[in-house]
Design a protein around this motif. Structure first.
Motif, PDB file in Angstrom:
ATOM      1  N   GLU A  59       0.891  -1.148   0.000  1.00 56.42           N
ATOM      2  CA  GLU A  59       0.000   0.000   0.000  1.00 56.42           C
ATOM      3  C   GLU A  59       0.934   1.204   0.000  1.00 56.42           C
ATOM      4  O   GLU A  59       1.870   1.271   0.813  1.00 56.42           O
ATOM      5  CB  GLU A  59      -0.930  -0.005   1.199  1.00 56.42           C
ATOM      6  CG  GLU A  59      -1.997  -1.072   1.082  1.00 56.42           C
ATOM      7  CD  GLU A  59      -2.994  -1.083   2.225  1.00 56.42           C
ATOM      8  OE1 GLU A  59      -2.884  -0.241   3.151  1.00 56.42           O
ATOM      9  OE2 GLU A  59      -3.878  -1.948   2.200  1.00 56.42           O
TER      10      GLU A  59
ATOM     11  N   ARG B 142      -2.652   3.563  -2.692  1.00 57.53           N
ATOM     12  CA  ARG B 142      -2.734   2.667  -3.852  1.00 57.53           C
ATOM     13  C   ARG B 142      -2.193   1.299  -3.473  1.00 57.53           C
ATOM     14  O   ARG B 142      -1.195   1.197  -2.783  1.00 57.53           O
ATOM     15  CB  ARG B 142      -1.902   3.222  -5.004  1.00 57.53           C
ATOM     16  CG  ARG B 142      -2.574   4.381  -5.681  1.00 57.53           C
ATOM     17  CD  ARG B 142      -1.711   4.865  -6.833  1.00 57.53           C
ATOM     18  NE  ARG B 142      -2.375   5.948  -7.506  1.00 57.53           N
ATOM     19  CZ  ARG B 142      -2.891   5.861  -8.719  1.00 57.53           C
ATOM     20  NH1 ARG B 142      -2.804   4.750  -9.412  1.00 57.53           N
ATOM     21  NH2 ARG B 142      -3.482   6.895  -9.268  1.00 57.53           N
TER      22      ARG B 142
ATOM     23  N   THR C 214       1.692   6.239 -11.785  1.00 55.19           N
ATOM     24  CA  THR C 214       0.339   6.218 -11.239  1.00 55.19           C
ATOM     25  C   THR C 214      -0.774   6.256 -12.292  1.00 55.19           C
ATOM     26  O   THR C 214      -1.943   6.198 -11.938  1.00 55.19           O
ATOM     27  CB  THR C 214       0.126   7.401 -10.270  1.00 55.19           C
ATOM     28  OG1 THR C 214       0.383   8.615 -10.967  1.00 55.19           O
ATOM     29  CG2 THR C 214       1.037   7.289  -9.061  1.00 55.19           C
TER      30      THR C 214
ATOM     31  N   GLN D 262      -2.281  -1.148  -8.809  1.00 53.69           N
ATOM     32  CA  GLN D 262      -2.721   0.165  -9.284  1.00 53.69           C
ATOM     33  C   GLN D 262      -1.538   1.086  -9.558  1.00 53.69           C
ATOM     34  O   GLN D 262      -1.603   2.285  -9.313  1.00 53.69           O
ATOM     35  CB  GLN D 262      -3.658   0.799  -8.250  1.00 53.69           C
ATOM     36  CG  GLN D 262      -4.863  -0.051  -7.938  1.00 53.69           C
ATOM     37  CD  GLN D 262      -5.556   0.362  -6.651  1.00 53.69           C
ATOM     38  OE1 GLN D 262      -4.944   0.891  -5.735  1.00 53.69           O
ATOM     39  NE2 GLN D 262      -6.851   0.108  -6.589  1.00 53.69           N
TER      40      GLN D 262
END
Length: 178
Positions: free
Chosen positions: A41, A50, A75, A88
């Motif tokens: 994370e 994310r 990102t 992600q």
């Protein structure tokens, strides 16, 4: 008129079509079903952290990949499933030619979480994730993403910068970054 100042998309440097940001690991664990993957994370300065999956377990111990460590994250990629885990983003790392050594690309100490990585003289807004995928922007950028002789991460020979200075790796000079 203000609109005339914006460069047309075809003149926009490919690097600026991607969005690389300074992130900080907030949680890390080993993927239960893949011995190659870490799950993370990462706070990149957005409302939500994310979830990112990185194939770094062969090169880092979990103890070296802990919350508080700053990383660089792409990102604006479409989320992708990696061994069932939705990733992600992509953590940036440099790799030796034979892929036996990998090092995380690191921002300087003073770089702010969420800060976008820039290159002097290159401007442009990042593309939407579906456009990045459709136009194959990531492979086009990765081909020119390398470290220089001083271990600074560069694109087409120009250093990747934060407001606090360039991105670096600890020891891998003149290798590919991806």
């Amino acid at each position: 008129p203000a609109a005339a100042a914006a460069a047309p998309a075809e003149d926009q440097p490919d690097f600026t079509k991607l969005e690389f940001k300074v992130g900080v690991l907030t949680k890390t664990w080993e993927h239960a079903e893949s011995e190659k993957l870490f799950c993370e994370e990462i706070d990149v300065g957005e409302e939500q952290v994310r979830q990112v999956c990185s194939g770094l377990r062969a090169f880092y111990k979990l103890s070296e990949f802990q919350p508080g460590r700053k990383v660089i994250v792409c990102t604006n990629l479409k989320p992708a499933k990696m061994a069932g885990f939705e990733s992600q983003g992509m953590v940036l790392a440099a790799s030796s030619a034979d892929h036996t050594k990998v090092e995380l690309v690191e921002p300087p100490a003073g770089a702010a979480v969420g800060e976008r990585i820039m290159i002097e003289g290159c401007v442009g807004e990042p593309m939407a994730p579906n456009q990045v995928q459709k136009k194959k922007v990531l492979p086009a950028v990765l081909v020119d993403l390398k470290t220089d002789g001083q271990c600074v991460a560069t694109w087409k020979g120009k250093p990747l910068m934060t407001s606090a200075g360039p991105l670096k790796v600890p020891s891998l000079a003149n290798v590919s970054v991806g």
